[in-house]
Design a protein around this motif. Structure first.
Motif, PDB file in Angstrom:
ATOM      1  N   UNK A   1       0.815  -1.210   0.000  1.00  0.00           N
ATOM      2  CA  UNK A   1       0.000   0.000   0.000  1.00  0.00           C
ATOM      3  C   UNK A   1       0.852   1.265   0.000  1.00  0.00           C
TER       4      UNK A   1
ATOM      5  N   UNK B   1       1.644   1.975  -3.383  1.00  0.00           N
ATOM      6  CA  UNK B   1       0.497   2.346  -4.201  1.00  0.00           C
ATOM      7  C   UNK B   1      -0.047   3.740  -3.892  1.00  0.00           C
TER       8      UNK B   1
ATOM      9  N   UNK C   1      -0.889 -11.278  -1.767  1.00  0.00           N
ATOM     10  CA  UNK C   1      -1.307  -9.896  -1.561  1.00  0.00           C
ATOM     11  C   UNK C   1      -1.013  -9.048  -2.794  1.00  0.00           C
TER      12      UNK C   1
ATOM     13  N   UNK D   1      -3.403  -9.905  -5.632  1.00  0.00           N
ATOM     14  CA  UNK D   1      -4.734  -9.352  -5.371  1.00  0.00           C
ATOM     15  C   UNK D   1      -4.762  -7.849  -5.647  1.00  0.00           C
ATOM     16  N   UNK D   2      -3.730  -7.166  -5.184  1.00  0.00           N
ATOM     17  CA  UNK D   2      -3.741  -5.719  -5.344  1.00  0.00           C
ATOM     18  C   UNK D   2      -3.472  -5.270  -6.772  1.00  0.00           C
TER      19      UNK D   2
ATOM     20  N   UNK E   1      -6.702  -5.667  -8.454  1.00  0.00           N
ATOM     21  CA  UNK E   1      -7.594  -4.599  -8.015  1.00  0.00           C
ATOM     22  C   UNK E   1      -7.255  -3.292  -8.722  1.00  0.00           C
ATOM     23  N   UNK E   2      -5.987  -3.004  -8.799  1.00  0.00           N
ATOM     24  CA  UNK E   2      -5.555  -1.789  -9.484  1.00  0.00           C
ATOM     25  C   UNK E   2      -5.970  -1.822 -10.948  1.00  0.00           C
TER      26      UNK E   2
ATOM     27  N   UNK F   1      -8.862   7.163  -6.226  1.00  0.00           N
ATOM     28  CA  UNK F   1      -8.129   5.944  -5.899  1.00  0.00           C
ATOM     29  C   UNK F   1      -6.931   6.228  -5.002  1.00  0.00           C
ATOM     30  N   UNK F   2      -6.194   7.269  -5.358  1.00  0.00           N
ATOM     31  CA  UNK F   2      -5.015   7.617  -4.556  1.00  0.00           C
ATOM     32  C   UNK F   2      -5.375   7.834  -3.095  1.00  0.00           C
TER      33      UNK F   2
ATOM     34  N   UNK G   1      -5.742   4.640  -1.309  1.00  0.00           N
ATOM     35  CA  UNK G   1      -4.459   4.020  -0.986  1.00  0.00           C
ATOM     36  C   UNK G   1      -3.742   4.770   0.130  1.00  0.00           C
TER      37      UNK G   1
ATOM     38  N   UNK H   1      -4.945   3.502   3.215  1.00  0.00           N
ATOM     39  CA  UNK H   1      -4.596   2.104   3.470  1.00  0.00           C
ATOM     40  C   UNK H   1      -3.120   1.911   3.810  1.00  0.00           C
ATOM     41  N   UNK H   2      -2.333   2.959   3.696  1.00  0.00           N
ATOM     42  CA  UNK H   2      -0.892   2.743   3.816  1.00  0.00           C
ATOM     43  C   UNK H   2      -0.360   2.916   5.230  1.00  0.00           C
TER      44      UNK H   2
ATOM     45  N   UNK I   1     -13.873  -2.421  -4.287  1.00  0.00           N
ATOM     46  CA  UNK I   1     -12.832  -3.340  -4.751  1.00  0.00           C
ATOM     47  C   UNK I   1     -11.720  -3.451  -3.724  1.00  0.00           C
ATOM     48  N   UNK I   2     -11.318  -2.316  -3.185  1.00  0.00           N
ATOM     49  CA  UNK I   2     -10.197  -2.345  -2.255  1.00  0.00           C
ATOM     50  C   UNK I   2     -10.569  -2.921  -0.903  1.00  0.00           C
TER      51      UNK I   2
ATOM     52  N   UNK J   1     -10.500  -6.562  -1.428  1.00  0.00           N
ATOM     53  CA  UNK J   1      -9.107  -6.987  -1.516  1.00  0.00           C
ATOM     54  C   UNK J   1      -8.477  -7.063  -0.130  1.00  0.00           C
TER      55      UNK J   1
ATOM     56  N   UNK K   1      -9.647 -10.097   1.762  1.00  0.00           N
ATOM     57  CA  UNK K   1      -8.918 -11.291   1.329  1.00  0.00           C
ATOM     58  C   UNK K   1      -7.542 -11.365   1.962  1.00  0.00           C
ATOM     59  N   UNK K   2      -6.813 -10.290   1.831  1.00  0.00           N
ATOM     60  CA  UNK K   2      -5.436 -10.284   2.316  1.00  0.00           C
ATOM     61  C   UNK K   2      -5.381 -10.466   3.827  1.00  0.00           C
TER      62      UNK K   2
END
Lengths: 127, 127
Positions: free
Chosen positions: A7, A10, A78, A81-82, A85-86, B3-4, B7, B10-11, B81-82, B85, B88-89
């Motif tokens: 992440x 990303x 991971x 998956x990402x 997704x991207x 999207x950014x 992320x 999420x980081x 989507x994220x 994802x 899942x992860x």
DNA sequence: GATCTATATTCCGATTAAGGAATGTAGTGG
DNA sequence: CCACTACATTCCTTAATCGGAATATAGATC
């Protein structure tokens, strides 16, 4: 490879664009420069960032550095998956679509799949 | 929602854990505190970060603030989507699994689905 | 209204990140 | 060896982020 690191890679637009392009196949730095229209130092530094964290690999071929996503087997669940997704998210985004269009307009002799050979031929690359 | 920005949310590990827990349903701040074992200010600031960027919603209920993911209809395709994802992860990660286990051990009267009512009852929450 | 509880905000220092200018380097070709 | 090309690295500045200590606030309770 930890999820957080993915992440962190990303969460920058330039890096997203780089990774998105790499999903089409290996590319050299000058491809990125001409597609993104960003200065060399910026591209290079972000590629370095991705490389240190294992999201891309790099190999030299003559004067050119060929960047690629890790081989499929080397991708963690991971990462797979990402990336998927991207890919999905990018499909509907103007910037990503434009990048893709520009990539396809590049010298056909330099099509992504054969980049390594072409760039290594010393016949000049794309820019 | 770009999207950014997703992320960027999420980081950070704390934020990942918060979001992951929220996928089980709405929660109040003290739930996060006891599950994550992190200080209040840290939790609160990360929730604030997520809120400003629209990844979570917050509503007051008595003394408690109930945080939740945006309603399903309000989630952009990218967010959906994220989140999927991440789900899942997280399924294979020790930290996330431990968080989930701890959440389930919390006072049953405070089960995620009914958090809003219970927290609002003024009967004391979870911590 | 004083107090308590749950949560938010402010202030601070430390770390990290991002971008550009300039410079370094590895390989190629004369 | 020299010059050129493609790329990386260093240096610097600015901005963002993170975490904690202390303080503020909103609502509940007495």
């Amino acid at each position: 490879m930890k999820l957080i690191q993915i992440y962190q890679c990303l969460c920058d637009e330039t890096r997203l664009r780089l990774l998105h392009l790499l999903m089409q196949g290996p590319l050299c730095v000058c491809h990125f420069q001409s597609v993104l229209g960003e200065p060399q130092v910026k591209i290079s530094k972000h590629l370095g960032y991705l490389k240190t964290r294992g999201l891309v690999t790099a190999k030299r071929s003559g004067n050119w550095m060929i960047y690629a996503l890790p081989a499929d087997k080397a991708r963690s669940a991971e990462l797979k998956a990402n990336l998927a997704c991207l890919q999905d998210c990018a499909a509907e985004d103007a910037v990503f679509k434009r990048d893709l269009a520009r990539l396809k307009k590049l010298d056909l002799a330099c099509a992504p799949a054969q980049v390594a050979e072409v760039c290594g031929s010393g016949k000049g690359c794309c820019c």
